[in-house]
Each structure stands twice: as C-alpha cells, then as structure tokens.
Write a protein that holds these residues in place. Structure first.
Motif, PDB file in Angstrom:
ATOM      1  N   ASP A 269      41.485  -3.300  46.667  1.00  0.00           N
ATOM      2  CA  ASP A 269      40.356  -3.255  47.598  1.00  0.00           C
ATOM      3  C   ASP A 269      40.675  -4.050  48.863  1.00  0.00           C
TER       4      ASP A 269
ATOM      5  N   ASN B 297      47.144   8.819  53.171  1.00  0.00           N
ATOM      6  CA  ASN B 297      45.905   9.531  53.495  1.00  0.00           C
ATOM      7  C   ASN B 297      46.179  10.916  54.083  1.00  0.00           C
TER       8      ASN B 297
ATOM      9  N   VAL C  67      46.793  13.112  51.188  1.00  0.00           N
ATOM     10  CA  VAL C  67      45.498  13.426  50.563  1.00  0.00           C
ATOM     11  C   VAL C  67      44.814  14.553  51.320  1.00  0.00           C
TER      12      VAL C  67
ATOM     13  N   SER D 116      43.831  18.693  49.675  1.00  0.00           N
ATOM     14  CA  SER D 116      42.400  18.475  49.457  1.00  0.00           C
ATOM     15  C   SER D 116      41.887  19.110  48.171  1.00  0.00           C
TER      16      SER D 116
ATOM     17  N   ALA E  54      40.415  14.551  42.099  1.00  0.00           N
ATOM     18  CA  ALA E  54      40.497  14.212  43.512  1.00  0.00           C
ATOM     19  C   ALA E  54      41.095  12.819  43.702  1.00  0.00           C
TER      20      ALA E  54
ATOM     21  N   LYS F 214      41.289   9.579  46.215  1.00  0.00           N
ATOM     22  CA  LYS F 214      40.577   8.949  47.323  1.00  0.00           C
ATOM     23  C   LYS F 214      41.564   8.409  48.350  1.00  0.00           C
ATOM     24  N   LYS F 215      41.136   8.404  49.594  1.00  0.00           N
ATOM     25  CA  LYS F 215      41.949   7.804  50.644  1.00  0.00           C
ATOM     26  C   LYS F 215      42.011   6.284  50.470  1.00  0.00           C
TER      27      LYS F 215
ATOM     28  N   GLU G 149      41.782   2.557  51.809  1.00  0.00           N
ATOM     29  CA  GLU G 149      41.098   1.783  52.851  1.00  0.00           C
ATOM     30  C   GLU G 149      41.136   0.292  52.533  1.00  0.00           C
TER      31      GLU G 149
END
Length: 311
Positions: free
Chosen positions: A175, A206, A209, A213, A218, A220-221, A223
C-alpha cells in the motif's frame, strides 16, 4: 492489514534497523505486526534469531525461499502461515501489552530465487507472456492474501538493496513505501535512481493491466504511496545535523519526495549490539535518552504518515 515495503537501491543505509525498530515498537504499543525478510543477507532475520537457531529451526523448511520454490503455476497459492515464527526474546518484552511481533525469515540462498524469477519473465525488457509477468510480480500479494485479513494490523517488507524482481514484487504487494537513506552523495543519487525505477515499474505494470483488461481474475493497478525518506546514520552537532550533511538533505527535498522530520543518529555501538541481544534498540534498557527519543519520534511520525499519507 496494511502492507508497507522498506526499500532503497543501496545497502548499508539502515533499512533493516528501521524495519526492526518500527515493528518492535508498534507491536509494543499493542498492534500485531508481521515482518517479512526479503533480503538474501537475512539481516532482519538475524536481528531476532542467532545463526545457530536459524540453521537448526528455520533454514531447511521455514523461510521465504522455500515458499517461493513451492510455487507452481495453476496450483493453489502456498500459504504463508506455516512460515511465520514468533521470536521469543522480543515477544517476551512485548508480552506486557496486547501486541505481538512475528517474522517470516529469509535465506542466504534467496538470490537463487531472484534469478529463477527473472528467467520466468523472459528477460528484463521483453515480457514474453503477460501471464508469467503477473505470476511473478503478484506472488507476494497472493501470498499475503492467504493470511486472514485481520491477522495483522501491519506488515513490513524488508526488501533487498536493489530494484530486482523480488523488490518489485514487494512494491506490487504494498500500500505504501518507506525509503531509509543516509544523508550523503551516493544515497542522494540512489534515491533519485530508485524514484525513476519506481515510476517506470508502476507505469509498465499499469500499462499491461490496461492492455489486458479482460484478465480473469481482474488485476488492479498499482498505486503505492511513498510515505517519505527517513534519514539514518546522521551525525549531529548542537542538536542539528552537521553542516556537511545538510546539502544532501536539501537535495532530497528537491526531488519532490516527502522527507521525515524525524532522523536517527549514527550509533554503531547500539545498533551493532542489537543483533547479539535479539532485541531492537528501541526496546533495550541500554539505549541512550537521545537515541530513544529519536526512535520514538520516528515511530510516531511513521504512524501519523500511514494514516495521513500526504504530509
């Protein structure tokens, strides 16, 4: 469960010291903390276990190396829980409260795992298979997901002193990021290079990703938020960093990265002795008042920043 990587492109900057002391004090204040040693030097592991204890009880089947080696594509993710240990000495000090400090140990041959993972990617620049790309870089995230979400309040990943595959996998699982550094010329250059590599990896991940799509499940990008640079091994005069160090601190601020107000002084006597006692300096009865104050100030600022990551 908040996951934070402790990263730096250079070694010898106090990365393991910061990880051990943050984790120990936060646990002493009543939180459940997991430390994951991803560095082949295993300095974090040897901060809590003597080498003979590591050889007898951990080296053969209870390190992160064995977990990586047990991974098989299309098979269930190997659980991390069997690798978790609770170092006795530090937890005997923490036991006065409700917190706990756990550890997943490293191995001196973890570098072999790094090479094998890099080979799976098919080269540093050309990713021959998107499936292999995510298989490698999301391994740690998938492993941490095998733990109950409420098992820990905080997970700290002590990364190798490079920006290789394992460090990037740690970033992908995190995170937030924390960058310990020395206030000197090489560290300043290293921080700038690390910043560039981080941006490149996050952009690349990203972008893939976006191009994939329709991935199932899925992805996640990324961040991750940089909490800031914390300066270690600082020499003081009259309560301030000596004049020779101040330009490097200023240069780091000019990189656009947040910089911790709290800094940790150079104290080889205390930090070198911590491994022998298996107790981080911040919990030691032998720590000097000045060093104790700096370390507690660092922990308090760290906790504030993880709650409000845009200082």
């Amino acid at each position: 469960m908040r996951v934070i990587s402790i990263v730096n492109y250079k070694g010898g900057v106090g990365k393991t010291t910061v990880t051990a002391n943050l984790g120990a004090q936060i646990a002493a204040w009543g939180k459940r903390v997991l430390l994951l040693d991803l560095d082949p030097q295993a300095s974090l592991t040897f901060s809590f276990y003597r080498p003979e204890q590591w050889r007898a009880g951990l080296a053969d089947n209870r390190t992160i190396k064995q977990w990586f080696e047990a991974w098989q594509m299309d098979a269930p993710v190997p659980p991390l829980a069997p690798l978790i240990t609770s170092p006795a000495v530090v937890n005997s000090r923490i036991a006065q409260g409700s917190g706990a400090l756990d550890l997943i140990a490293s191995h001196l041959s973890l570098g072999d795992v790094e090479m094998n993972l890099a080979a799976r990617l098919g080269g540093a620049e050309v990713h021959r298979s998107t499936r292999h790309y995510f298989d490698v870089y999301l391994r740690l995230a998938a492993g941490l997901a095998t733990l109950p979400p409420t098992a820990y309040d905080l997970v700290l990943l002590d990364c190798p002193p490079n920006f290789g595959v394992i460090t990037r996998a740690a970033v992908a699982a995190s995170d937030q990021l924390l960058i310990p550094a020395r206030p000197d010329e090489l560290s300043t250059l290293g921080i700038e290079h690390l910043q560039s590599r981080l941006r490149r990896f996050i952009w690349e991940f990203n972008r893939i990703v976006d191009l994939q799509s329709d991935l199932h499940p899925a992805v996640k990008k990324l961040e991750p938020i940089i909490l800031g640079v914390v300066f270690t091994m600082v020499q003081y005069y009259s309560g301030k960093p000596i004049a020779a160090l101040r330009p490097y601190i200023a240069q780091t601020r000019q990189l656009g990265l947040p910089v911790f107000e709290a800094m940790v002084r150079e104290s080889n006597h205390h930090f070198a002795g911590a491994a022998r006692t298996q107790l981080p300096v911040i919990l030691s009865d032998q720590v000097t008042p000045a060093l104790a104050w700096e370390l507690h100030r660092l922990v308090e600022e760290f906790l504030k920043r993880i709650r409000t990551p845009h200082p």
